[in-house]
Design a protein around this motif. Sequence first.
Motif, PDB file in Angstrom:
ATOM      1  N   PHE A   1       5.310 -11.394  -8.770  1.00 38.56           N
ATOM      2  CA  PHE A   1       4.901 -10.778  -7.513  1.00 38.56           C
ATOM      3  C   PHE A   1       4.457  -9.346  -7.782  1.00 38.56           C
ATOM      4  CE2 PHE A   1       7.600 -14.178  -6.108  1.00 38.56           C
ATOM      5  CZ  PHE A   1       7.085 -14.578  -4.876  1.00 38.56           C
TER       6      PHE A   1
ATOM      7  N   GLY B   1       2.184 -13.853  -6.462  1.00 37.82           N
ATOM      8  CA  GLY B   1       2.677 -13.565  -5.126  1.00 37.82           C
ATOM      9  C   GLY B   1       2.509 -12.096  -4.759  1.00 37.82           C
TER      10      GLY B   1
ATOM     11  N   PRO C   1       2.113 -17.278  -2.332  1.00 37.70           N
ATOM     12  CA  PRO C   1       3.482 -16.785  -2.104  1.00 37.70           C
ATOM     13  C   PRO C   1       3.487 -15.345  -1.584  1.00 37.70           C
ATOM     14  CG  PRO C   1       3.178 -17.674  -4.335  1.00 37.70           C
ATOM     15  CD  PRO C   1       1.827 -17.477  -3.748  1.00 37.70           C
TER      16      PRO C   1
END
Length: 391
Positions: free
Chosen positions: A73, A173, A222
């Motif tokens: 992420f 993400g 995500p």
Amino acid sequence: MASYGVFPFIFLLLLVECSARPLYPLPSKTDYKNRQPLQTFRPYNIAHRGSNGELPEETAAAYMKAIEEGADFIETDILASKDGVLVCFHDVTLDDTTDIAEHKEFANRKRTYNVQGINTTGYFVVDFTLKELKSLRVKQRYPFRDQQYNGKFQIITFEEFISIALDASRVVGIYPEIKNPVLINQHVKWPGGKRFEDKFVETLKKYGYKGSYMSEEWLRQPAFIQSFAPTSLIYISNLTDLPKIFLIDDVTVPTQDTNQSYWEITSDAYLDFIKEYVVGIGPWKDTVVPVVNNYLQTPTDLVARAHSHNLQVHPYTYRNENLFLHLNFNQDPYIEYAYWLNHIGVDGLFTDFTGSLHKFQEWNSPHSDSDDDASALLKKIASLILQYRKK
């Protein structure tokens, strides 16, 4: 180490010094079929403000570098400009990480506002239009980090940040924060009485971000939404089913919107309440394991209690420099990673050095073919648990 095709963009950005127009399409027009999926078999590697240990924070280059280094992420802080455009910037003032002091045309913009109960003076993001913000250049926060990229990169918008993730050649993400919503809603107004939180969620929806944690929609794109403000998280729970993380500050800092103490918001009663709106908490790591004279003390039971309430734990922030490493870790960030991942048992880490964490995880919990089946099984279990909780 595998390359994900984004690193060359950093050099291109350096050559043009981030001209006013982004070098990536808005919205994303890149079409990568059969992208490598998000890994879900080990704790998440969360690139805190990008790979900001190496490049100026919250810049396109820092996020591209983090993706190249293996981040699961990329994390960002969202504020708003005077004309209501959402931008990626951590501080409410521009003083520490831009060249604002060199812009004499803005010399009369310094203001004093109350920020979380403290009178703060500086050049506030909310007092500048997007065009004005784009005229500034970002610099490293810490003087002991690489200074050669100071003045090379612009502040980017939330939409530009999203495009960086969507244009990656694998699934990456995003982890945006609703930053200082009380201040933003006081100083920035949108048509129709919309709030900062409304614009934040609208932007995510515009680019297709939706779905509960581990759903098929979520796995395609995500995202975690984070905030220190519980009222913002509760408010947006009616706007999106994307998973949310409740950030927790130091033991001396009350919540910015509800003025609740650390002890109240980490109590079992409150964790039981907030779990209806969030999937996890993001505490400062030194509150999870207290520190005295730069040595770790006995860990608290916060992680165990959060897990007992079906909440993930993503502590912040892990940094490689000796200044930030407690003496127990012998000036070795890998020992710190091992302690938090294997002993404390957290579910993700916010780090300034994405590449270091990725290498550590690859050495200690590498992906294997069998992980795909195990990961699929875990996704089904997670989905069943969420369905059960909603009944």
